[in-house]
Design a protein around this motif. Sequence first.
Motif, PDB file in Angstrom:
ATOM      1  N   THR A 182       8.134  -1.805   5.390  1.00 35.56           N
ATOM      2  CA  THR A 182       7.843  -3.225   5.577  1.00 35.56           C
ATOM      3  C   THR A 182       8.665  -4.074   4.605  1.00 35.56           C
ATOM      4  O   THR A 182       9.265  -3.564   3.662  1.00 35.56           O
ATOM      5  N   ALA A 183       8.639  -5.384   4.827  1.00 34.02           N
ATOM      6  CA  ALA A 183       9.512  -6.296   4.082  1.00 34.02           C
ATOM      7  C   ALA A 183       9.175  -6.366   2.600  1.00 34.02           C
ATOM      8  O   ALA A 183      10.033  -6.722   1.790  1.00 34.02           O
ATOM      9  N   ASP A 184       7.950  -6.039   2.220  1.00 32.23           N
ATOM     10  CA  ASP A 184       7.560  -6.137   0.813  1.00 32.23           C
ATOM     11  C   ASP A 184       7.808  -4.846   0.043  1.00 32.23           C
ATOM     12  O   ASP A 184       7.350  -4.694  -1.092  1.00 32.23           O
TER      13      ASP A 184
ATOM     14  N   ALA B 268       1.381   8.464  -2.784  1.00 37.52           N
ATOM     15  CA  ALA B 268       0.428   8.188  -1.717  1.00 37.52           C
ATOM     16  C   ALA B 268       0.971   8.874  -0.468  1.00 37.52           C
ATOM     17  O   ALA B 268       2.009   8.465   0.061  1.00 37.52           O
ATOM     18  N   MET B 269       0.295   9.905   0.013  1.00 39.17           N
ATOM     19  CA  MET B 269       0.864  10.754   1.058  1.00 39.17           C
ATOM     20  C   MET B 269      -0.124  10.953   2.199  1.00 39.17           C
ATOM     21  O   MET B 269      -1.342  10.840   2.038  1.00 39.17           O
ATOM     22  N   PHE B 270       0.445  11.278   3.367  1.00 31.64           N
ATOM     23  CA  PHE B 270      -0.398  11.668   4.490  1.00 31.64           C
ATOM     24  C   PHE B 270      -1.093  12.991   4.164  1.00 31.64           C
ATOM     25  O   PHE B 270      -0.583  13.801   3.381  1.00 31.64           O
ATOM     26  N   GLU B 271      -2.239  13.198   4.775  1.00 34.92           N
ATOM     27  CA  GLU B 271      -2.968  14.448   4.568  1.00 34.92           C
ATOM     28  C   GLU B 271      -2.151  15.630   5.085  1.00 34.92           C
ATOM     29  O   GLU B 271      -1.425  15.521   6.073  1.00 34.92           O
ATOM     30  N   ALA B 272      -2.285  16.774   4.413  1.00 35.93           N
ATOM     31  CA  ALA B 272      -1.616  17.995   4.852  1.00 35.93           C
ATOM     32  C   ALA B 272      -2.324  18.530   6.106  1.00 35.93           C
ATOM     33  O   ALA B 272      -3.540  18.354   6.264  1.00 35.93           O
ATOM     34  N   PRO B 273      -1.576  19.198   7.026  1.00 36.76           N
ATOM     35  CA  PRO B 273      -0.123  19.404   6.988  1.00 36.76           C
ATOM     36  C   PRO B 273       0.624  18.166   7.479  1.00 36.76           C
ATOM     37  O   PRO B 273       0.209  17.531   8.444  1.00 36.76           O
TER      38      PRO B 273
ATOM     39  N   GLN C 175       0.228   2.178   3.351  1.00 34.37           N
ATOM     40  CA  GLN C 175       1.018   0.964   3.168  1.00 34.37           C
ATOM     41  C   GLN C 175       0.320   0.003   2.212  1.00 34.37           C
ATOM     42  O   GLN C 175       0.970  -0.645   1.390  1.00 34.37           O
ATOM     43  N   ALA C 176      -0.992  -0.095   2.315  1.00 36.88           N
ATOM     44  CA  ALA C 176      -1.740  -0.979   1.424  1.00 36.88           C
ATOM     45  C   ALA C 176      -1.639  -0.501  -0.022  1.00 36.88           C
ATOM     46  O   ALA C 176      -1.460  -1.305  -0.944  1.00 36.88           O
TER      47      ALA C 176
END
Length: 284
Positions: free
Chosen positions: A238-240, A184-189, A220-221
């Motif tokens: 996060t803690a989980d 699960a990644m941020f959009e490029a670039p 994160q979700a």
Amino acid sequence: MLSTIDHELLRTFVAIVDQGGFTRAAQAVNRTQSAVSMQIKRLEEDVIQRPLFLRQSKPLQLTSEGHTLLGYARRILDLHSEALNVLREPDMVGRVRLGVPDDYVMRFLPGILKSFSQAWPMIDVDVHCAPSSVLLQQQDERLDLSIITREVGDEIGTLLRRESTVWVSAASHSTHLLSPLPLAMFEAPCFCRRHACHALDRAGTGYRVAYSSPSLATLQAVVSAGLAVSAWMSSLVTADMQILGEREGFPALPEASIVLLRTSTAHSPIIDSLAEHIVEGFRL
């Protein structure tokens, strides 16, 4: 005749509520605990003529009169601070435009904006959320200040902090054992996406970008649900979640630099002050 309320009494009263007790409130207002107790006694007996706290309750609780006064006290103190700021600092009234990636909004921005608002309540802050690459293009034209991520050695502007980039997955799932590895990644670039994919390529690890989003909350979700593994800066874990390292077969990732850019086309004490609050906020 109606009594007047000394704003210092109200300040102490609010501090007791916010700090959860007389001892911590005394430290917050820089007075002894006995002095704080005397102030509240004066407020209750001479001014309000009603008890404000339920003395036997733990934790400390307000009476109904105390709850009523608290709302008025906050408004009075805010107006008092606002009036002094406007009269003493007439230049500190206006608007400032701040650009920040979604990554840092929940982690850093609340404390920064709170302290800035308390210092300068008559300044409006327009917050524009976008990836670092977009903010870099919009700097000067649409933004007064921008917080962006840069690679170490390629910093521009003012360095706020350096952070390690880490692999993360849900602590209660074994998603990191799947093959090919769902990401699960941020959009490029994106700095994190580029280095994460290159690191997996070098290690010969099969993967697929199963989820892509510009929103940290979305990623994160997805990670928390055990659907994918991701890579982002350590302060955003996060803690989980669990951090994955070489023992789990994940290659090391490079550090990232968080920097502050400011417009070169406008100069004002408003921009200077927000910049100072941002620098201080990233030290915490």
